[in-house]
Enzyme design. Structure first.
Site, PDB file in Angstrom:
ATOM      1  N   HIS A   1       0.858  -1.186   0.000  1.00 15.00           N
ATOM      2  CA  HIS A   1       0.000   0.000   0.000  1.00 15.00           C
ATOM      3  C   HIS A   1       0.887   1.227   0.000  1.00 15.00           C
ATOM      4  O   HIS A   1       2.086   1.132   0.248  1.00 15.00           O
ATOM      5  CB  HIS A   1      -0.938  -0.006   1.202  1.00 15.00           C
ATOM      6  CG  HIS A   1      -0.241  -0.140   2.519  1.00 15.00           C
ATOM      7  ND1 HIS A   1       0.270  -1.350   2.968  1.00 15.00           N
ATOM      8  CD2 HIS A   1       0.058   0.769   3.475  1.00 15.00           C
ATOM      9  CE1 HIS A   1       0.845  -1.166   4.147  1.00 15.00           C
ATOM     10  NE2 HIS A   1       0.741   0.106   4.469  1.00 15.00           N
ATOM     11  N   GLY A   2       0.308   2.364  -0.267  1.00 20.92           N
ATOM     12  CA  GLY A   2       1.078   3.596  -0.380  1.00 20.92           C
ATOM     13  C   GLY A   2       1.439   4.203   0.961  1.00 20.92           C
ATOM     14  O   GLY A   2       0.965   3.774   2.010  1.00 20.92           O
TER      15      GLY A   2
END
Length: 144
Positions: free
Chosen positions: A63-64
């Protein structure tokens, strides 16, 4: 889960040769399905440099970074199975990749649902053995 995990977001039995390729692949699904802008994929790689998204049990949840929130257009998931595994470093082999993009704090609820599914090794095996994308969706839907 059914609104954020659709058949288009799932790829079964892929072969990926590196951690970077794996992260770009799950991020690419999120991008192509309209959940994130393209720069979100770079932030997923950034996140991986800060701390590994490997969770154990052959699972990674790329995920970012926190700064990438602006790149999230809509909450979504991507699921990719890699039966042969991909090396995430330190001998950690990943066979199930779950890419996450969450608007606001929505990713926290998604993470808790994923944790419920992935805490059972037999569920992970069922996902890896799945012959159809609908099988994967139903496994994640059962936790609601």
């Amino acid at each position: 889960m059914s609104t954020i995990l659709k058949p288009e977001n799932i790829e079964l039995n892929q072969t990926l040769s590196s951690k970077e390729e794996a992260i770009r692949y799950v991020g690419g699904i999120l991008h192509s399905e309209g959940y994130v802008s393209e720069d979100y994929i770079d932030s997923m790689l950034e996140r991986e440099e800060v701390t590994s998204t490997y969770m154990g049990n052959y699972v990674a949840i790329p995920h970012g970074t926190e700064n990438a929130k602006k790149s999230v257009l809509e909450t979504g998931l991507s699921v990719v199975t890699v039966p042969e595994g991909v090396d995430f470093g330190d001998g950690n082999i990943v066979k199930l990749l779950i890419g996450i993009a969450g608007k606001g704090d929505e990713h926290l609820e998604i993470l808790s649902q994923i944790a419920l599914v992935c805490s059972e090794e037999e569920n992970i095996q069922k996902i890896l053995d799945a012959q159809t994308k609908d099988e994967v969706i139903s496994l994640f839907s059962e936790v609601n």
